[in-house]
Scaffold this motif. Structure first.
Motif, short mmCIF file in Angstrom:
data_model
loop_
_atom_site.label_atom_id
_atom_site.label_comp_id
_atom_site.label_asym_id
_atom_site.label_seq_id
_atom_site.Cartn_x
_atom_site.Cartn_y
_atom_site.Cartn_z
N LEU A 196 3.83 12.17 8.07
CA LEU A 196 2.68 12.82 7.44
C LEU A 196 2.21 14.01 8.28
O LEU A 196 1.75 15.02 7.73
CB LEU A 196 1.54 11.82 7.24
N GLU A 197 2.36 13.90 9.58
CA GLU A 197 2.05 15.04 10.45
C GLU A 197 3.01 16.19 10.16
O GLU A 197 2.61 17.36 10.15
CB GLU A 197 2.14 14.62 11.92
N LYS A 248 6.44 20.31 0.53
CA LYS A 248 7.39 19.48 1.26
C LYS A 248 7.53 18.14 0.53
O LYS A 248 6.59 17.69 -0.14
CB LYS A 248 6.94 19.24 2.70
N ALA A 249 8.69 17.52 0.67
CA ALA A 249 8.94 16.26 -0.02
C ALA A 249 9.46 15.22 0.95
O ALA A 249 10.23 15.53 1.87
CB ALA A 249 9.96 16.46 -1.15
N ILE A 250 9.03 13.99 0.74
CA ILE A 250 9.54 12.85 1.49
C ILE A 250 10.17 11.89 0.51
O ILE A 250 9.56 11.53 -0.51
CB ILE A 250 8.42 12.15 2.29
N LEU A 270 10.45 2.53 3.39
CA LEU A 270 9.20 2.31 4.11
C LEU A 270 8.68 0.89 3.87
O LEU A 270 8.85 0.34 2.79
CB LEU A 270 8.14 3.30 3.65
N GLU A 271 8.02 0.35 4.87
CA GLU A 271 7.29 -0.88 4.65
C GLU A 271 6.15 -0.60 3.68
O GLU A 271 5.70 0.54 3.53
CB GLU A 271 6.76 -1.43 5.97
N VAL A 272 5.65 -1.66 3.05
CA VAL A 272 4.69 -1.47 1.97
C VAL A 272 3.42 -0.78 2.43
O VAL A 272 2.89 0.09 1.72
CB VAL A 272 4.37 -2.82 1.28
N ILE A 273 2.92 -1.10 3.62
CA ILE A 273 1.71 -0.42 4.11
C ILE A 273 1.98 1.07 4.25
O ILE A 273 1.17 1.91 3.83
CB ILE A 273 1.26 -1.02 5.45
N ASP A 274 3.12 1.42 4.83
CA ASP A 274 3.46 2.84 4.98
C ASP A 274 3.59 3.51 3.62
O ASP A 274 3.05 4.60 3.40
CB ASP A 274 4.76 2.98 5.77
N PHE A 275 4.32 2.88 2.72
CA PHE A 275 4.56 3.53 1.43
C PHE A 275 3.26 3.77 0.66
O PHE A 275 3.04 4.85 0.12
CB PHE A 275 5.53 2.71 0.58
N ASN A 283 -0.96 7.68 -0.88
CA ASN A 283 -2.37 8.06 -0.81
C ASN A 283 -2.54 9.47 -0.25
O ASN A 283 -3.52 10.15 -0.57
CB ASN A 283 -3.13 7.05 0.06
N HIS A 284 -1.60 9.92 0.58
CA HIS A 284 -1.67 11.27 1.16
C HIS A 284 -0.87 12.30 0.35
O HIS A 284 -0.89 13.50 0.69
CB HIS A 284 -1.14 11.25 2.60
N ALA A 285 -0.18 11.86 -0.68
CA ALA A 285 0.67 12.77 -1.45
C ALA A 285 -0.15 13.63 -2.41
O ALA A 285 -1.27 13.28 -2.80
CB ALA A 285 1.71 11.97 -2.23
#
Length: 367
Positions: free
Chosen positions: A190-191, A231-233, A262-267, A272-274
Motif C-alpha cells: 500500500l505504501e 497502479k494495480a495490485i 493475501l491473507e483475509v485481513i490483508d485482502f 478498503n484502500h483501493a
C-alpha cells in the motif's frame, strides 16, 4: 442439545462460515463440530488462523492436480464416515463449492438434515460459473433449511417450488468485515501505491481460463499504460494457467504488482484502500459495497444481481473493449464513480450470523 456439523473446504467458504461458527459456539443449547475438507489448503489455513478456528476434523484432501472427480468422491466418502461417527442432527454447508455439494449429498444419503448458508443464488446458466451453478442448485434440492442472503435469493427458491424453511438472513461475508478491516492498517504494498489510484484485481474462474482471461488482462494493461496515476495490485491465484497468462501479459508492467495470495485481513484492508475493484470473484461483489468501492465484474453472468440493481456493481463481461471502456469511464467520470461508491450494500448489515444461529437454536421457527 442439538449437534451441528459444519463442513467447508475453501478460502471463500471459510471467510463466510467462521463468523457463523463463532456465533454458534456462543449458544449453550448447541454442540458445534467443525470439519474442513482442505479443498483449498494454505489459503484455507490462513483464514482459520485469523478467526482462531481450530477444526475438529480435517480431511486434508488436497493433492497435486486433483480433479473435480477426485474432490467429489473423496469428500463424499469421508463425510459419510464422519456422519456415522458423530451422528449430527444437522449438517451446515455453504454456497456452491464441490465441498458443499459432496457434503450435502453424503448427508442426504445418510438421512441427515442439511442447512444451506447463502442459499438461492442463481445465474440459470448451468455452465456459468462452472461447476458452482450446478452445485448450488443441487444443494437446494437436498437442503431442509435455506438461509437466503436476500429477497431475490428467496424468490429464486420459491420460483423453483422450494416453499419451506426459507429464511432471509443477509450474507455472513459482511459479518467478517467487522473482524478484519482495521482503521490503522499499513502494508508495504500500500505504501508502494500511495499517491495513486489503486486498483485491486482478482481473476481466476475456471470458465474464464484461456482467451477470456487474456482479454481481461489486455484491457487492464491498456488502462495502466494510458493512465500514469493508476497502479494495480493483483494477488494471483495458485492455478498455474492463471499465473502463466498473467506473467505473459502483465508481468513486465512496473505499475502492476503481481503478488502471492493475501491473507483475509490483508485482502480486506487492501480493498478498503483501493479506488475500485476488477474481479471475476463472487464474494468480493458482496464485500466491496460495504467498503464504498465500485466493482467491475468481469464475467458474462452474475448470481448477485442485487448489487447491479443497487448500482454497486457493473457486469462488464470478458470482452477486452467492454472492460477497457467501462474501466476508463470510472476513472474519468467522477459523477459515475461517486454514484457507485455511495450506493448502499444490499447484502446485509453484519448481523447475519446472529440470525442464522438464532434460527438453528430455536428450532427453525420464524425469528
Amino acid at each position: 442439545m442439538k449437534k451441528v456439523l459444519v463442513v467447508f473446504g475453501t478460502r471463500p467458504e471459510a471467510i463466510k462460515m467462521c463468523p457463523l461458527i463463532i456465533e454458534l459456539k456462543k449458544r449453550r443449547n448447541l454442540e458445534i463440530v467443525v470439519c474442513v475438507t482442505g479443498q483449498h489448503r494454505q489459503m484455507l489455513d490462513q483464514v482459520l488462523n485469523v478467526f482462531n478456528i481450530i477444526p475438529d476434523y480435517d480431511f486434508s484432501i488436497m493433492k497435486n492436480k486433483q480433479t473435480l472427480f477426485d474432490i467429489t468422491c473423496t469428500i463424499l466418502e469421508k463425510t459419510k464416515e464422519l456422519i456415522e461417527k458423530i451422528t449430527p442432527d444437522i449438517v451446515l454447508v455453504h454456497g456452491d463449492t464441490t465441498t458443499t455439494f459432496a457434503a450435502a449429498l453424503a448427508s442426504f444419503y445418510k438421512n441427515v438434515e442439511v442447512g444451506h448458508v447463502e442459499a438461492g443464488l442463481r445465474t440459470y446458466d448451468i455452465n456459468s460459473p462452472f461447476p458452482e451453478e450446478f452445485n448450488r442448485r443441487a444443494v437446494s434440492l437436498i437442503s431442509k433449511y435455506h438461509f437466503a442472503p436476500t429477497e431475490q435469493a428467496r424468490n429464486n427458491l420459491l420460483n423453483e417450488k422450494i416453499n419451506n424453511n426459507i429464511y432471509i438472513t443477509g450474507n455472513t461475508a459482511i459479518d467478517a468485515l467487522s473482524t478484519t478491516v482495521r482503521k490503522n492498517y499499513v502494508h508495504e504494498h500500500l505504501e508502494w501505491a500511495k499517491g495513486s489510484k489503486l486498483i485491486m484485481i482478482t481473476a481466476h474462474r475456471r470458465e474464464n481460463l484461456g482467451e477470456p482471461l487474456k482479454q481481461m488482462f489486455r484491457a487492464i494493461k491498456r488502462i495502466i499504460l494510458e493512465h500514469p496515476d493508476v497502479k494495480a495490485i493483483y494477488p494471483i491465484h495458485m492455478n498455474p494457467i492463471v499465473r502463466e497468462t498473467a506473467r505473459e501479459i502483465l508481468g513486465n508492467e512496473d505499475r502492476i504488482k503481481i503478488i502471492e495470495p493475501l491473507e483475509v485481513i490483508d485482502f480486506h484492508n487492501f480493498m478498503n484502500h483501493a479506488y475500485l475493484i476488477l474481479t471475476d470473484s463472487g464474494g468480493i461483489q458482496e464485500e466491496a459495497p460495504s467498503l464504498g468501492k465500485p466493482v467491475l465484474v468481469m464475467r458474462e453472468t452474475t448470481e448477485r444481481p442485487e448489487g447491479i440493481k443497487a448500482g454497486t456493481l457493473k457486469l462488464v463481461g470478458t470482452d477486452e473493449d467492454n472492460i477497457y471502456y467501462s474501466f476508463k469511464e470510472l476513472l474519468i467520470n467522477k459523477k459515475l464513480y461517486a454514484e457507485m461508491a455511495k450506493s448502499s450494500n444490499p447484502y446485509g448489515d453484519g448481523k447475519s450470523s446472529q440470525r442464522i444461529a438464532d434460527i438453528i437454536e430455536h428450532g427453525f421457527t420464524d425469528i
